[in-house]
Scaffold this motif. Structure first.
Motif, PDB file in Angstrom:
ATOM      1  N   TYR A 202      -0.506  10.759 -59.629  1.00 58.46           N
ATOM      2  CA  TYR A 202      -1.946  10.835 -59.400  1.00 58.46           C
ATOM      3  C   TYR A 202      -2.269  11.987 -58.456  1.00 58.46           C
ATOM      4  N   ILE A 206     -10.615  10.853 -58.407  1.00 54.34           N
ATOM      5  CA  ILE A 206     -11.153  10.901 -59.767  1.00 54.34           C
ATOM      6  C   ILE A 206     -10.027  10.876 -60.789  1.00 54.34           C
ATOM      7  N   HIS A 207      -8.978  11.643 -60.549  1.00 52.71           N
ATOM      8  CA  HIS A 207      -7.860  11.677 -61.495  1.00 52.71           C
ATOM      9  C   HIS A 207      -7.184  10.316 -61.593  1.00 52.71           C
ATOM     10  N   THR A 208      -7.067   9.632 -60.462  1.00 49.95           N
ATOM     11  CA  THR A 208      -6.448   8.298 -60.481  1.00 49.95           C
ATOM     12  C   THR A 208      -7.301   7.314 -61.271  1.00 49.95           C
ATOM     13  N   LEU A 209      -8.614   7.326 -61.048  1.00 51.37           N
ATOM     14  CA  LEU A 209      -9.500   6.437 -61.790  1.00 51.37           C
ATOM     15  C   LEU A 209      -9.428   6.706 -63.287  1.00 51.37           C
ATOM     16  N   ARG A 210      -9.434   7.983 -63.665  1.00 54.62           N
ATOM     17  CA  ARG A 210      -9.363   8.322 -65.088  1.00 54.62           C
ATOM     18  C   ARG A 210      -8.037   7.901 -65.688  1.00 54.62           C
ATOM     19  N   THR A 211      -6.953   8.142 -64.963  1.00 55.49           N
ATOM     20  CA  THR A 211      -5.634   7.800 -65.488  1.00 55.49           C
ATOM     21  C   THR A 211      -5.465   6.293 -65.625  1.00 55.49           C
ATOM     22  N   ALA A 213      -7.856   4.065 -65.918  1.00 54.79           N
ATOM     23  CA  ALA A 213      -8.738   3.594 -66.983  1.00 54.79           C
ATOM     24  C   ALA A 213      -8.144   3.895 -68.354  1.00 54.79           C
ATOM     25  N   ARG A 214      -7.518   5.038 -68.513  1.00 55.96           N
ATOM     26  CA  ARG A 214      -6.945   5.413 -69.812  1.00 55.96           C
ATOM     27  C   ARG A 214      -5.705   4.599 -70.151  1.00 55.96           C
ATOM     28  N   GLY A 218      -9.065   0.454 -69.260  1.00 50.45           N
ATOM     29  CA  GLY A 218     -10.405   0.826 -68.829  1.00 50.45           C
ATOM     30  C   GLY A 218     -10.853   0.119 -67.562  1.00 50.45           C
ATOM     31  N   LEU A 219     -12.032   0.522 -67.074  1.00 51.05           N
ATOM     32  CA  LEU A 219     -12.581  -0.082 -65.865  1.00 51.05           C
ATOM     33  C   LEU A 219     -12.903  -1.563 -66.074  1.00 51.05           C
TER      34      LEU A 219
END
Length: 365
Positions: A202, A206-211, A213-214, A218-219
């Motif tokens: 990570y 932002i990158h951690t949240l996107r990763t 979630a993917r 997801g959230l």
């Protein structure tokens, strides 16, 4: 006039945010140490003192030679342990980016982080920005929501009672804590991951949240999966009770008034804070371990951590039981001990408890 008031309010908010960021940076090394102590998997076999398997005498130039002499002088026997690195970068059977078993002291963990070749001094500030963002949002959102609930229920008009006010406090803390819970997971992942650029997964909030979630559904999974939802609700509910309702609880339970008996009330507050640490620390430890564990629906990059983690947990109860069973005493030691508490390994649920209790006494003093 309105523009001046708005500008002045913005300046005061900026000053407060800057001061809060500085205090977060100062406290962050110890918060990082606490998180690593909570998530590391340290079974009994690692805790126990090692016994010798040979009578080998170390070379006098080897640092282990002094441990050997001290052991002989005290009459104790220990195995000579040397750090060896293979072609894959594994040290004594563990990856080179791992810190190994950590001591219970936070200061020793900080020193070990700074001295580690792939971690270094910057590692003690991992997750600081995420923690600051969480704190600022919580400070802004929770009083706003509590005020809206009080106004809707008429608490400020005198028609509401103390119970209604307490319920609005707990409800606002739980709601805001649940809404911001992904940031807590992000901070845990950033702290626990290996800092080496080769092994780091990570790269920021932002990158951690996107990763996450993917890769982990997801959230929606972060908010509504029982794996995360139940620990979040339990933690923030009890946190609101212990932190926000302490004075009311003391008045109801002991009938001690803070103005008439200030010294007695201070003693009650000390006991209340100690009780809070005893109750909250195991819950926070379990929740932090669950946050550190990825729940992949699709996996792209392996999550490498700077401390060893346990095999995946299935939930809060499973994590609690396995910490107790895997990181406690063995059956043989249980028979030798009169108390079962040592066998059931409660120490694994209370990393850093002594420091918290000591801090409570310092504040009391």
């Amino acid at each position: 006039m309105d523009e001046l008031d708005t500008t002045q309010a913005a300046l005061e908010l900026a000053k407060f945010a800057g001061f809060r960021f500085l205090t977060t940076l100062v406290a962050n090394p110890f918060n990082v140490a606490q998180t690593l102590l909570q998530v590391q998997h340290l079974p009994l076999a690692v805790r126990e003192e090692r016994t010798p398997d040979s009578d080998e005498t170390p070379d006098p130039d080897d640092p282990a030679y002094y441990e050997y002499l001290r052991a002989r002088h005290t009459g104790r026997t220990t195995r000579v342990v040397r750090a060896t690195t293979d072609h894959s970068g594994y040290v004594d059977g563990r990856p080179g980016y791992e810190l190994g078993a950590l001591d219970s002291g936070k200061l020793s963990v900080v020193r070990k982080l700074i001295g580690h070749p792939t971690e270094g001094a910057l590692s003690v500030f991992k997750g600081a920005f995420t923690q600051w963002t969480y704190d600022m949002l919580h400070l802004l959102l929770q009083p706003t929501l509590e005020g809206a609930l009080n106004e809707a229920l008429g608490v400020y008009d005198g028609s509401g009672d103390a119970v209604t006010g307490a319920l609005t406090l707990v409800a606002s803390v739980v709601a805001v804590g649940w809404a911001l819970s992904p940031l807590e997971l992000v901070r845990t992942r950033l702290v626990v991951q290996a800092a080496s650029p080769i092994h780091r997964k990570y790269r920021g909030v932002i990158h951690t949240l996107r990763t996450v979630a993917r890769e982990e559904g997801g959230l929606r999974s972060l908010y509504f999966s029982p794996f995360h939802l139940i620990p979040t609700l339990v933690k923030h509910t009890l946190d609101a009770v212990f932190r926000g309702l302490g004075a009311n609880a003391i008045n109801v339970i002991t009938n001690v008034d803070a103005y008439e008996h200030p010294n007695m009330f201070a003693c009650c507050e000390l006991l209340w804070r100690t009780l809070s640490a005893v109750v909250m620390l195991p819950i926070d430890t379990v929740r932090t371990r669950l946050q550190a564990q990825p729940r992949y629906t699709q996996k792209e990059v392996e999550f490498r951590t700077c401390v060893p983690l346990a095999r995946p947990y299935t939930g809060m109860a499973n994590c609690l039981w396995r910490v107790v069973a895997e990181e406690g005493r063995g059956v043989k030691q249980m028979r030798e001990k009169a108390s079962n508490v040592g066998h059931y390994g409660l120490r694994g649920l209370y990393p850093g408890l002594s420091v918290q209790v000591m801090a409570n006494f310092l504040v009391f003093g």
